[in-house]
Design an enzyme around this catalytic site. Structure first.
Site: not given
Ligand code: IMO
Ligand code: MG
Length: 423
Positions: A12, A15, A39-40, A222
């Site tokens: 988080d 990225k 989750g990007h 990650q």
């Protein structure tokens, strides 16, 4: 130029935003590990996109997006994501390529992930997406790969063999009724049909692209401290989230990687359980969580928040070979009276300057802080380094010194424009 982009903390870091920016300059964007635990978030104009499996570069027309062999794919989730992207008017065309060798997440992986977590005394805080059990099957050599979905005979044999063993375990250990062969077989055979146009030898594709002088961005998911080897084990994910994972997870040689860029937040966050040396006290933590909108993009869980830990990020610089850092969410620190950077740890009277591996030490050490003066909240976003508040510049200079690494990008907001480039 072939770049790897990695998270330098616990995920988080932001990225998604940097990947989106760098994607404009490359030809291929590759996911190489993890799955839909990621989750990007990418913000374009007034639209926010959250990608879990799809490489974040998909928003850029004409870029080829690859899901590499190191990724674990939940076909249902990927289909949903493809549908949503199409609905948003983005043409995927022939731009999405999925490695034939990528392992597939099956219903029993997800259920096992959740059942194991409820049984465990020391909970990991998994996202419950089946990531760990899917990688476990890969390593224990009973996994099912994308290529198997294209071959009914092999899929049937593998699935039967797996269910024979797994259903026993589900019944006896977890008092769960187990899984029916026919429904999974039918569902996954259908995924095979739907994904057939995307499945290919992506290692070959990428190496040919390199031979043709194309540029590749490897999109890490990650972060370093969730890495299966170097993270705060066992409170980690099940893949190699460090830069080395880009090679094994894509079939591109380390000799072809030119640069590793790290992404870190101007402070620290973590979702899920596990040690967190610089974690804020609950009330300041709540204040910062709301201010930074620190809620998981995948599970919606509140993220734990803390000060920037330079010992951790220094370790990440070393492990990944980071030569440039992007510092994210600087604006969230605006308006604080003072800001702190962890510069060492203290354990039983001893000063530690390296990230410890002993769980007991890591859980009980006290951070040693360098406190710096804060800076006022600003109402117009700085557009270049000069426009940053003097104390914000001092904070960044201190980070750069501590980490002995060039800070090349600073993010002061979620929009593409809210990014300061230093060269
Ligand atoms: P991105 O790519 C933050 C965390 C989970 C949990 C641990 C193990 O968005 O940075 P898993 O489901 O992988 O077995 O969960 O890892 N975790 C993440 N935390 N960002 C992520 O990805 C994460 N992916 C997994 O919260 O603590
Ligand atoms: Mg996340």
């Amino acid at each position: 130029m072939n770049l790897v982009l990695v998270g330098a903390q616990w995920g988080d870091e932001g990225k998604g935003k940097i990947i989106d920016i760098l994607s404009a300059k490359v030809d291929y964007i590759v996911r190489y590990q993890g799955g839909n635990n990621a989750g990007h978030t990418v913000v374009v104009g007034d639209k926010e996109y959250i990608f879990h499996l799809m490489p974040s570069g998909i928003l850029h027309k004409a870029k080829v997006c690859v899901i590499g062999n190191g990724v674990v794919v939940d076909p249902f989730v990927l289909l949903q994501e493809i549908k949503e992207i199409k609905k948003a008017g983005i043409d995927i065309g022939g731009r999405l390529k999925i490695s034939a060798l990528a392992h597939v997440i099956l219903p029993y992986h997800k259920i096992l992930d959740q059942l194991r977590e409820t049984k465990r005394k020391n909970k990991i805080g998994t996202t419950g997406r089946g990531i760990g059990p899917c990688y476990a099957d890969k390593i224990i050599r009973c996994g099912i790969r994308m290529v198997d979905l294209l071959n009914p005979k092999i899929l049937s044999a593998k699935l039967k063999d797996n269910l024979k063993e797994k259903n026993e375990v589900f019944k006896k250990v977890y008092q769960h009724k187990g899984f029916d062969f026919n429904s999974i077989y039918k569902e996954y055979l259908n995924y095979g049909k739907l994904f057939a146009p995307y499945i290919s030898n992506t290692a070959l594709l990428l190496n040919k692209a390199i031979d043709a002088n194309k540029d590749i961005l490897f999109e890490g998911a990650q972060g370093t401290f969730l890495d299966i080897d170097f993270g705060t084990y066992p409170f980690v994910t099940s893949s190699s989230a460090t830069s080395g994972g880009a090679c094994v997870g894509s079939g591109v040689s380390p000799a072809k990687i030119n640069k590793v860029i790290g992404v870190a937040k101007a402070y620290t966050t973590r979702v899920g359980e596990g040690p967190f040396p610089t974690e804020f006290n609950p009330s300041f933590g709540k204040f910062m969580r709301e201010r930074g909108r620190e809620f998981g993009a995948t599970t919606g869980r509140p993220r734990r928040c803390g000060w920037f830990d330079s010992i951790m990020v220094k370790e990440a610089v070393m492990l990944n070979g980071i030569s440039e850092l992007a510092i994210m969410k600087m604006d969230i620190l605006d308006g604080l009276k003072e800001v702190k950077i962890c510069v060492a740890y203290k354990y039983k009277g001893k000063l530690l300057r390296e990230f410890p591996h002993d769980f007991e030490v890591l859980s009980n050490l006290k951070p040693v802080y360098k406190t710096l003066a804060g800076w006022p909240k600003v109402f117009t976003k700085p557009r270049n380094f000069r426009e940053l508040q003097p104390n914000a510049k001092a904070y960044l200079a201190r980070l750069g010194d501590m980490l002995n690494t060039k800070i090349s990008m600073i993010s002061v907001g979620s929009a593409r424009e809210d990014t300061i480039f230093l060269d």
